[in-house]
Design an enzyme around this catalytic site. Sequence first.
Site, mmCIF file in Angstrom:
data_model
loop_
_atom_site.group_PDB
_atom_site.id
_atom_site.type_symbol
_atom_site.label_atom_id
_atom_site.label_comp_id
_atom_site.label_asym_id
_atom_site.label_seq_id
_atom_site.Cartn_x
_atom_site.Cartn_y
_atom_site.Cartn_z
ATOM 1 C CG ASP A 1 -135.551 82.488 -14.892
ATOM 2 O OD1 ASP A 1 -134.867 83.399 -15.285
ATOM 3 O OD2 ASP A 1 -136.378 82.772 -14.105
ATOM 4 C CD GLU A 2 -136.222 85.938 -18.930
ATOM 5 O OE1 GLU A 2 -137.084 85.997 -20.127
ATOM 6 O OE2 GLU A 2 -136.343 86.975 -18.213
ATOM 7 C CG ASP B 1 -139.731 82.694 -18.683
ATOM 8 O OD1 ASP B 1 -138.726 82.548 -17.873
ATOM 9 O OD2 ASP B 1 -140.716 83.339 -18.538
#
Length: 364
Positions: A108-109, A14
């Site tokens: 983003d993860e 993350d």
Amino acid sequence: MEQNNTYRKIIHVDMDAFYASVEQLDNPALKGKPIAVGGGGERGVVSAASYEARKFGVRSAMSGVIARKKCPQLIFVKPRFERYKEISKKIRSIFYEYTDLVEPLSLDEAYLDVTENKKGIPSASLLAKEIRKRILDELHLNASAGISSSKFIAKIASDINKPNGQKTIPPEEIISFLEELPIKKFFGIGKVTAARMYNLGIFKGSDLKAKSETFLTQHFKSSGLHYYNIVRGIHNSKVKPNRERKSVAAEQTFNTNLTSEIFMMEKLKQISEELEERLQKAKVSGKTVTLKIKYSDFKTQTRSKTLPYFIKEKAILLDTVKELLYQEKVLNSVRLLGISVSNLNIHLKNKPEKPLNIQFKFEF
């Protein structure tokens, strides 16, 4: 935990304050300052906040007006999604050097299954550390990670030592970890569900574990069985590198609240045109059309209709949305309208999950 000696090794990576961190990376003058990606005007909403801004209580999805009250020195930056996508692709290219089993959740993860990895490194913790270091060295951005034998636990773990940290929860520690975990920290349990659980005397994992399956299904319906299982460490969902797209959507937030359905239809025409372009670009069509209405008091309402055939044409979209709009009176003035198409014509073969034929010591 009620499993055999064979486990998956899952890493959840993350990125830390991703959008805001990219803005600080590209503009060094913003480093160390409280910034918010989004709009700071009367109609603006925060998409992301730097850690400097979070210290003042600024959070994503917060209105720009409230964010500025909490942090008067807050700097607002317009989002640049093409730039975020560009960086995200570079991050994923690093992931693929370690495993092909990568399941992105957003820009983003992502989940990584490193049970069998391209580097031949047995320790999932060392792999996560190496991946994070490469992201920092090559892209100058910080990432946090959670490591465990299931996606559910890895997701929770990645949040424990943020920012720029990681947490490993090996199989033998999962049950004790979950028993002491505050119920609001369970991934998938939001504020509303947590409040319901508090009223039932459920404040942490051990309280949830003490409740019977019957009790939980009575109070939480189909989710009850899920809660019964996860608190016992039972979560066998595997990393899916080809995630099926569930919907395509488009929406608009307005500078001035709309009070007339006639004006709303004008905006919905624009939104349907944009949605048609997105459906064509994605090469999909769908049967279920959903109208999203966000009112001036921020309450959100959705109205849906499922058609007997797949559609992607703006004319049919607009006709369907018009029917949904007029099926009942709007409750208040409207600040946002959106249209989404789901029940898409993406048919993936559902193959039964095969058990892993891997025997090893779960090395962390």
